[in-house]
Design a protein around this motif. Structure first.
Motif, PDB file in Angstrom:
ATOM      1  N   VAL A   1       5.938  10.150  -8.333  1.00  0.00           N
ATOM      2  CA  VAL A   1       6.049   8.398  -8.341  1.00  0.00           C
ATOM      3  C   VAL A   1       5.694   8.079  -7.010  1.00  0.00           C
ATOM      4  O   VAL A   1       4.886   7.218  -6.858  1.00  0.00           O
ATOM      5  CB  VAL A   1       7.422   8.110  -8.999  1.00  0.00           C
ATOM      6  N   VAL A   2       6.486   8.608  -5.989  1.00  0.00           N
ATOM      7  CA  VAL A   2       6.329   8.330  -4.721  1.00  0.00           C
ATOM      8  C   VAL A   2       4.846   8.461  -4.057  1.00  0.00           C
ATOM      9  O   VAL A   2       4.285   7.877  -3.544  1.00  0.00           O
ATOM     10  CB  VAL A   2       7.571   9.278  -3.757  1.00  0.00           C
ATOM     11  N   LEU A   3       4.174   9.812  -4.560  1.00  0.00           N
ATOM     12  CA  LEU A   3       3.021  10.086  -4.072  1.00  0.00           C
ATOM     13  C   LEU A   3       1.900   8.985  -4.479  1.00  0.00           C
ATOM     14  O   LEU A   3       1.023   8.667  -3.733  1.00  0.00           O
ATOM     15  CB  LEU A   3       2.509  11.503  -4.606  1.00  0.00           C
ATOM     16  N   GLY A   4       2.249   8.720  -5.726  1.00  0.00           N
ATOM     17  CA  GLY A   4       1.314   7.439  -6.316  1.00  0.00           C
ATOM     18  C   GLY A   4       1.372   6.180  -5.410  1.00  0.00           C
ATOM     19  O   GLY A   4       0.688   5.544  -5.092  1.00  0.00           O
ATOM     20  N   MET A   5       2.928   5.928  -5.111  1.00  0.00           N
ATOM     21  CA  MET A   5       3.085   4.715  -4.497  1.00  0.00           C
ATOM     22  C   MET A   5       2.538   4.776  -2.832  1.00  0.00           C
ATOM     23  O   MET A   5       1.875   3.845  -2.459  1.00  0.00           O
ATOM     24  CB  MET A   5       4.633   4.627  -4.183  1.00  0.00           C
ATOM     25  N   ARG A   6       2.581   6.013  -2.311  1.00  0.00           N
ATOM     26  CA  ARG A   6       1.980   6.204  -1.117  1.00  0.00           C
ATOM     27  C   ARG A   6       0.527   6.045  -1.089  1.00  0.00           C
ATOM     28  O   ARG A   6      -0.165   5.273  -0.219  1.00  0.00           O
ATOM     29  CB  ARG A   6       2.219   7.492  -0.537  1.00  0.00           C
ATOM     30  N   ASN A   7      -0.080   6.734  -2.071  1.00  0.00           N
ATOM     31  CA  ASN A   7      -1.548   6.554  -2.277  1.00  0.00           C
ATOM     32  C   ASN A   7      -2.204   4.990  -2.363  1.00  0.00           C
ATOM     33  O   ASN A   7      -3.052   4.584  -1.636  1.00  0.00           O
ATOM     34  CB  ASN A   7      -2.227   7.272  -3.535  1.00  0.00           C
ATOM     35  N   VAL A   8      -1.394   4.154  -3.027  1.00  0.00           N
ATOM     36  CA  VAL A   8      -1.669   2.780  -3.123  1.00  0.00           C
ATOM     37  C   VAL A   8      -1.489   2.084  -1.826  1.00  0.00           C
ATOM     38  O   VAL A   8      -2.328   1.315  -1.578  1.00  0.00           O
ATOM     39  CB  VAL A   8      -0.753   2.137  -4.224  1.00  0.00           C
ATOM     40  N   ILE A   9      -0.250   2.413  -1.351  1.00  0.00           N
ATOM     41  CA  ILE A   9       0.141   1.633   0.108  1.00  0.00           C
ATOM     42  C   ILE A   9      -0.874   2.285   0.974  1.00  0.00           C
ATOM     43  O   ILE A   9      -1.374   1.325   1.780  1.00  0.00           O
ATOM     44  CB  ILE A   9       1.229   2.113   0.550  1.00  0.00           C
TER      45      ILE A   9
END
Length: 181
Positions: free
Chosen positions: A168-176
């Motif tokens: 989940v965090v990896l996905g959020m980082r990618n969007v950020i």
């Protein structure tokens, strides 16, 4: 029985928040600077790191899971909320993961022409279901309750939850990072 330790405690710590000491450098490992300009990404990362470290304490048997499960759940939930707020503006209910997820889904679709994966939505919505107002894992009188399941006790596999949160965090980082570039 004496309830509080006497005078010698007052000499141990003058203030919790003190002036920056002279000669402060990288060898000063026992404290940290707080205040000043805050970085949202670093703050979210610090809650994630705290949760990861607590899970590692459980997995290496330094502490029992029941001793740390609430801080673990809160820290992961809060890091997720902070990541989401870096991307989208919260609506009326500022701590609602469901509202933030709705805004994220719209943002990713409109900006990146992609859909947020079902597994990601399911994880966020399950956390929202159990902790709608960001109080469940902080206060003992709130209780663990689900709108979708019968009330009671629930098993959380912390190792599997940690793996899920890493994704989940990896996905959020990618969007950020995509938003910042």
């Amino acid at each position: 029985m004496q309830i509080f330790v006497q005078n010698w405690m007052s000499s141990l710590l003058k203030k919790i928040f003190d002036e920056i000491p002279d000669g402060l450098d990288e060898t000063w490992y026992h404290g940290a600077l707080v205040g000043g300009p805050a970085d949202s990404f670093d703050l979210a990362e610090s809650y994630r790191l705290a949760a990861d470290l607590l899970v590692e304490h459980v997995l290496t048997r330094k502490h029992e899971a029941w001793e740390l499960v609430y801080p673990i759940m809160f820290n992961y939930r809060h890091c997720l909320e902070l990541y989401l707020k870096m991307i989208v503006t919260p609506g009326k209910h500022r701590h609602s993961l469901q509202g933030l997820l709705t805004n994220l889904t719209r943002y990713v679709k409109d900006t990146h022409h992609q859909a947020v994966p079902k597994w990601f939505k399911d994880a966020v919505l399950e956390l929202h279901d159990f902790d709608e107002k960001s109080t469940t894992f902080r206060y003992s009188d709130v209780g663990i309750q689900s709108k979708k399941r019968e009330d009671g006790e629930y098993w959380v596999d912390l190792a599997e939850f940690q793996k899920l949160m890493k994704s989940v965090v990896l996905g959020m980082r990618n969007v950020i990072f995509a938003k910042e570039s």
